[in-house]
Design an enzyme around this catalytic site. Structure first.
Site, short mmCIF file in Angstrom:
data_model
loop_
_atom_site.label_atom_id
_atom_site.label_comp_id
_atom_site.label_asym_id
_atom_site.label_seq_id
_atom_site.Cartn_x
_atom_site.Cartn_y
_atom_site.Cartn_z
N SER A 49 -6.91 2.24 -4.96
CA SER A 49 -6.61 2.90 -6.23
C SER A 49 -7.95 3.32 -6.85
O SER A 49 -9.01 2.84 -6.44
CB SER A 49 -5.88 1.94 -7.16
N ASP A 84 -5.05 5.95 -3.33
CA ASP A 84 -3.73 5.68 -3.88
C ASP A 84 -3.63 6.24 -5.31
O ASP A 84 -4.51 5.95 -6.14
CB ASP A 84 -3.54 4.15 -3.88
P1 13P Z 1 3.18 -3.28 -5.45
O1 13P Z 1 1.95 -3.73 -6.16
O2 13P Z 1 4.40 -3.45 -6.26
O3 13P Z 1 3.30 -3.87 -4.09
O4 13P Z 1 3.03 -1.69 -5.27
C1 13P Z 1 2.01 -1.17 -4.46
C2 13P Z 1 1.94 0.30 -4.51
O5 13P Z 1 2.94 0.99 -4.60
C3 13P Z 1 0.63 0.94 -4.48
O6 13P Z 1 0.70 2.31 -4.68
#
Ligand code: 13P
Length: 287
Positions: A49, A84
């Site tokens: 991210s 992400d």
């Molecule tokens: P979770 O943290 O709910 O597993 O989601 C991860 C996600 O979708 C990252 O984009």
């Protein structure tokens, strides 16, 4: 060598299984995920991210760490390094830094703007041999401090974005990031089915993989999901194992304070979580 996620996800869609995207936070996370993928002969996607990118010292630092591990640990299974929920600027930075895949999350823009920006990125990414994930319909829950309500994407909008030449599509189907609340309604398979009918062969992405019951995961894969993102579950496993170590007073015994010892139970817990998910998603021995 890092690869685009396009081929691995097309193979997954055709083979009716899903490849896990596991988000990374540091060296221990990255090493645990890569070793587990290799041990299970599974393709894998490392998710970063924008917040985690900043935390780890920037995208170039991450590319250096991941490429180094691939070589030194003899990782031969397909590995993609993927941004992400990227902003437009974040995508450009990751393309420049040497990521092999990016997600542009334009779900908070009006659909016309999401389409326009996604289209620009498709052109850049194609030239570089990278893969691009787009998003329609915001995924609820909290990620990097941003809280959204779980939405169900409009299948017609999904079709518009799918036709831009993207490689895989994340569409909200009532899924949320983080733990699911007690009163969660579950995934909307009706929405997923409608989206897949319109988008055909395009691999679909399920975000918020933490806490979705196994039967719902299987059904989502049956309905065209080929990539499942997991983040919080590895964090919870790491924290619980670390807590147990400290509560047992092990950090106070001998050299138990050594980070290589202190972080070892958490490292093993991430490995176990990733293995369990790879088995559930059906990606074992699909490298
Ligand atoms: P979770 O943290 O709910 O597993 O989601 C991860 C996600 O979708 C990252 O984009």
């Amino acid at each position: 060598m890092l690869v685009s996620a396009k081929d691995m996800l097309q193979k997954a869609k055709a083979g009716h299984y899903a490849v896990g995207q596991f988000n990374i936070n540091n060296l221990e996370w990255t090493k645990a995920i890569l070793l587990t993928a290799q041990e299970n002969n599974s393709p894998v996607i490392l998710g970063v991210s924008e917040g985690a990118g900043k935390y780890m010292g920037g995208y170039k630092t991450i590319v250096g760490m991941v490429n180094g591990l691939l070589e030194e640990l003899n990782i031969t299974v397909p590995v993609a390094l993927h941004l992400d929920h990227g902003s437009y600027e974040g995508c450009l930075k990751c393309i420049d830094a040497g990521f092999s895949s990016i997600m542009f999350d334009g779900s908070h823009y009006p659909i016309e703007e999401n389409v326009a920006k996604t289209k620009e990125l498709v052109a850049i990414v194609k030239e570089k041999g990278m893969s691009l994930e787009a998003e329609v319909g915001s995924i609820g829950g909290e990620e990097d401090g941003v809280v959204g309500a779980g939405e169900c994407a409009d299948p017609a909008e999904c079709k518009m974005v799918a036709d831009l030449g993207i490689d895989f599509l994340a569409a909200g189907i009532g899924n949320i990031h983080g733990k699911y609340p007690e009163n969660w309604q579950g995934l909307s398979f009706e929405t997923l089915d409608a989206i897949q009918q319109l988008t055909g062969e395009l691999p679909l992405v399920l975000h918020g993989g933490t806490g979705i019951p196994a039967d719902m995961i299987k059904k989502a894969i049956d309905l065209g999901v080929s990539k499942i993102n997991v983040n919080t579950e590895c964090q919870l496993a790491f924290a619980a194992a670390t807590r147990a170590y400290v509560e047992a007073g092990k950090d106070l015994q001998g050299k138990g304070f050594d980070p290589r010892k202190l972080l070892a139970p958490g490292f093993e817990a991430i490995k176990a979580t990733v293995k369990e998910k790879m088995e559930l998603f059906g990606s074992v021995n699909r490298a």
